[in-house]
Design a protein around this motif. Structure first.
Motif, short mmCIF file in Angstrom:
data_model
loop_
_atom_site.label_atom_id
_atom_site.label_comp_id
_atom_site.label_asym_id
_atom_site.label_seq_id
_atom_site.Cartn_x
_atom_site.Cartn_y
_atom_site.Cartn_z
N LEU A 113 0.71 -1.17 0.13
CA LEU A 113 0.03 0.23 -0.06
C LEU A 113 0.84 1.04 0.13
CD1 LEU A 113 -2.73 0.96 0.22
CD2 LEU A 113 -2.76 1.13 2.66
N GLY A 114 1.87 1.17 0.79
CA GLY A 114 2.86 2.52 0.78
C GLY A 114 2.07 3.69 1.85
N ARG A 115 2.92 4.76 1.79
CA ARG A 115 2.22 5.86 2.50
C ARG A 115 1.33 6.72 1.59
NH1 ARG A 115 3.25 9.07 6.67
NH2 ARG A 115 5.21 7.91 7.34
N GLN A 116 0.08 7.03 2.11
CA GLN A 116 -0.93 7.56 1.28
C GLN A 116 -1.30 8.89 1.65
OE1 GLN A 116 -2.87 5.57 -1.19
NE2 GLN A 116 -0.99 4.73 -0.93
N HIS A 117 -0.44 9.53 2.75
CA HIS A 117 -0.74 10.84 3.41
C HIS A 117 0.58 11.60 3.17
CE1 HIS A 117 -4.29 8.77 4.73
NE2 HIS A 117 -3.60 7.77 5.08
N LYS A 118 0.69 12.85 3.04
CA LYS A 118 1.86 13.78 2.75
C LYS A 118 2.46 13.76 4.33
CE LYS A 118 3.20 18.21 1.39
NZ LYS A 118 2.82 19.41 0.68
N VAL A 119 3.82 13.80 4.39
CA VAL A 119 4.65 13.76 5.43
C VAL A 119 5.24 14.98 5.71
CG1 VAL A 119 6.67 12.99 4.46
CG2 VAL A 119 6.49 12.45 6.79
N LEU A 120 5.53 15.56 6.77
CA LEU A 120 6.19 16.75 6.97
C LEU A 120 7.83 16.70 6.61
CD1 LEU A 120 6.26 19.56 9.02
CD2 LEU A 120 7.13 17.97 10.99
N PHE A 121 8.05 17.95 6.33
CA PHE A 121 9.57 17.89 5.99
C PHE A 121 10.27 18.21 7.04
CE2 PHE A 121 13.26 20.84 4.91
CZ PHE A 121 13.89 19.78 4.09
N ALA A 122 11.28 17.39 7.35
CA ALA A 122 12.21 17.26 8.61
C ALA A 122 13.58 17.44 8.28
CB ALA A 122 11.66 16.05 9.58
N GLY A 123 13.85 18.40 7.42
CA GLY A 123 15.35 18.55 7.01
C GLY A 123 15.90 17.48 6.26
N ASP A 124 17.25 16.78 6.75
CA ASP A 124 17.67 15.73 5.97
C ASP A 124 17.15 14.51 6.35
OD1 ASP A 124 19.14 17.43 4.30
OD2 ASP A 124 20.94 17.50 6.05
N LEU A 125 16.29 14.37 7.31
CA LEU A 125 15.74 13.06 7.74
C LEU A 125 14.71 12.54 6.92
CD1 LEU A 125 15.45 11.10 10.29
CD2 LEU A 125 13.64 12.42 10.92
N SER A 126 15.17 11.12 6.49
CA SER A 126 14.36 10.40 5.96
C SER A 126 13.08 9.66 6.62
CB SER A 126 15.11 9.24 4.88
OG SER A 126 14.21 8.52 4.00
N VAL A 127 12.06 9.94 6.70
CA VAL A 127 11.08 9.57 7.77
C VAL A 127 10.73 8.24 7.48
CG1 VAL A 127 8.73 9.67 8.60
CG2 VAL A 127 10.01 11.64 8.03
N ASP A 128 10.50 7.60 6.10
CA ASP A 128 10.30 6.59 5.65
C ASP A 128 11.49 5.48 5.23
OD1 ASP A 128 7.58 7.00 6.44
OD2 ASP A 128 6.90 7.49 4.48
N ASP A 129 11.37 4.36 5.11
CA ASP A 129 12.49 3.51 4.41
C ASP A 129 12.31 3.69 2.97
OD1 ASP A 129 14.41 1.60 3.66
OD2 ASP A 129 12.89 0.30 3.26
N PRO A 130 13.16 4.26 2.20
CA PRO A 130 13.08 4.46 0.83
C PRO A 130 12.58 3.43 -0.07
CG PRO A 130 15.26 5.30 1.48
CD PRO A 130 14.52 4.40 2.43
N GLU A 131 12.78 2.20 0.54
CA GLU A 131 12.40 0.97 -0.04
C GLU A 131 11.11 0.25 0.19
OE1 GLU A 131 15.60 -1.85 -1.15
OE2 GLU A 131 16.98 -0.64 0.27
N GLY A 132 10.50 1.24 1.04
CA GLY A 132 9.03 0.77 1.65
C GLY A 132 8.87 -0.32 2.66
N TYR A 133 10.00 -0.43 3.25
CA TYR A 133 9.87 -1.78 4.41
C TYR A 133 9.31 -1.23 5.80
CZ TYR A 133 12.33 -5.03 1.21
OH TYR A 133 12.42 -5.85 0.17
N TYR A 134 9.55 0.22 6.00
CA TYR A 134 9.19 0.52 7.35
C TYR A 134 8.57 1.80 7.06
CZ TYR A 134 13.92 1.95 8.02
OH TYR A 134 15.31 2.43 8.08
#
Length: 449
Positions: A113-134
């Motif tokens: 399914l992946g993320r369906q909702h827009k995420v806050l910009f938090a600088g250089d932090l990648s909130v999600d795993d780029p490959e969609g595992y978490y």
């Protein structure tokens, strides 16, 4: 009386038999209740945190039965790495290291399914795993909390930064847990190692150890001890350092604050794929994110919709992010040396805490003597201080996948094989030699009791 009793019993038995027959008819006539779908969650979060999520999810999906097991992060990693034999569907934790370990061990299932909702910009932090595992659902940082009345009573001011933690004034007033027992404590240790550098970070941790009252077996014991006044302050993650009742407690983030995203992931070998996807989407949705604002939960959401709504009145962590005082936590490096750091902490600090405390106390006493600044005594103080901070592993080794891999599994870091045991024995000799040398140096000067 005996006859009356018998007659009463006979009548009672007849009435019960008739009632059971009626119930049998009623049950036979009633339609069978549909078997509920099931969802099994493995988490390091406490019930106070996860129960509001479960209650709301149950209201939205009453047909899904949610079973949840609370387990400390290190034990949870161990269970999943061994194969997830109990078939948990989701892993839910504050520890980014844990998700990287499980991903590298191929124990996570990529979300369809992946993320369906827009995420806050938090600088250089990648909130999600780029490959969609978490997926990250809340932002966190580490720091320290303190009991205001305790510090006032002892005539102490609260620490203003990480450097203050080794201040001798805090001797016997501090507590923390061990990274071996607590994933959130591992974040604290790695924050110092990443922020100060490998060698300086370890030296600072070992100097802090001299001030500790105790190393608790559970991270929850630290805020409980601060709240009760058992000790004055403790090193904690923000979720533990900001309980609902803050009337006599304060919390401060260390700066720069290393941002970590508390995350959620689907596990391989889980039996309820559809239900797992529904729960992940719920946690990431504005409705699930809104739960983070509840007083008993009190976490910083990642949903842009929450910020756009104006519901978030204030947040010390958000203020630090906006002020440019945050840095992304290096979860890859942390997971690479996860077992190594945990084992080093135990060998250098946990198992040597009483000795370190005794030497630290003698050093404090020596620094207060009239002759403390004479060349001979000052030289001893400087050498002892240095000896207490030396480590047997270089930063290059800590980033070497082959070397760090010796300690890669939580279970191997406790049992291990010949190579690992040989390394540990070297560490033990290294530490013992320096502690003995420190005591011998202190014996050469007059340390008043």
């Amino acid at each position: 009386m005996g006859c009356l009793c018998v007659e009463h019993n006979v009548g009672w038995k007849k009435r019960v038999l008739a009632l059971l027959l009626l119930m049998g008819v009623a049950l036979a006539a009633a339609p069978e209740k549909a078997v509920a779908a099931r969802l099994q969650i493995l988490t390091s979060f406490s019930p106070a945190f996860y129960e509001p999520f479960i209650q709301r999810f149950n209201a939205l999906h009453p047909d899904i039965e949610v079973a949840i097991l609370n387990k400390k992060t290190t034990s949870a990693i161990d269970e999943v790495v061994r194969g997830n034999s109990r078939q948990f569907d989701l892993f839910w934790s504050s520890s980014p290291d844990a998700f990287e370990i499980l991903k590298s061990s191929r124990k996570l299932r990529r979300s369809s399914l992946g993320r369906q909702h827009k995420v806050l910009f938090a600088g250089d932090l990648s909130v999600d795993d780029p490959e969609g595992y978490y997926f990250g659902f809340a932002l966190s940082g580490v720091g320290w909390m303190w009991n205001q009345s305790y510090l006032r009573k002892e005539g102490l001011k609260p620490p203003q930064g990480w450097a203050d933690m080794a201040n001798p004034a805090y001797y016997n007033h501090m507590a923390m847990s061990t990274p071996t027992q607590s994933g959130s404590t591992h974040l604290i240790v790695e924050t110092l190692l990443q922020g100060m550098g490998w060698e300086k970070g370890w030296a600072h941790l070992m100097h802090i150890a001299g001030n500790l009252v105790t190393l608790s077996a559970r991270s929850f014991s630290v805020p409980e001890g601060v709240k009760s006044g058992l000790f004055g302050m403790g090193l904690v993650i923000d979720i533990l350092g900001r309980p609902q009742d803050m009337s006599n407690l304060s919390f401060r983030y260390g700066e720069p604050v290393f941002l970590v995203a508390a995350s959620i992931a689907a596990l391989k070998n889980g039996a309820n794929t559809k239900e797992a996807e529904l729960f992940i989407d719920f946690v990431l949705s504005p409705e699930g994110q809104d739960i983070l604002l509840m007083p008993g939960v009190n976490r910083l959401p990642v949903s842009q919709a929450i910020y756009d709504s104006g519901k978030l009145e204030s947040s010390a962590l958000l203020a630090l992010i906006k002020a440019g005082k945050s840095r992304p936590y290096d979860a890859y490096t942390a997971q690479l040396r996860y077992g190594l750091v945990n084992r080093m902490f135990d060998e250098l600090i946990t198992f040597k805490l009483p000795e370190r405390r005794r030497i630290w106390k003698r050093l404090i006493t020596l620094s207060k003597q009239d002759d403390a600044n004479t060349p001979a005594v000052a030289n001893v103080r400087e050498k002892v201080y240095a000896l207490l901070g030396e480590i047997p592993v270089t930063e290059a080794q800590s980033r070497d996948a082959e070397f760090a891999g010796i300690f890669s599994s939580p279970s191997s870091a406790r049992t291990g094989g010949t190579v690992m045991q040989g390394q540990i024995e070297q560490w033990q000799r290294f530490v013992n030699e320096r502690l003995i040398k420190a005591k011998e140096l202190l014996d050469t000067v007059s340390v008043k009791k």
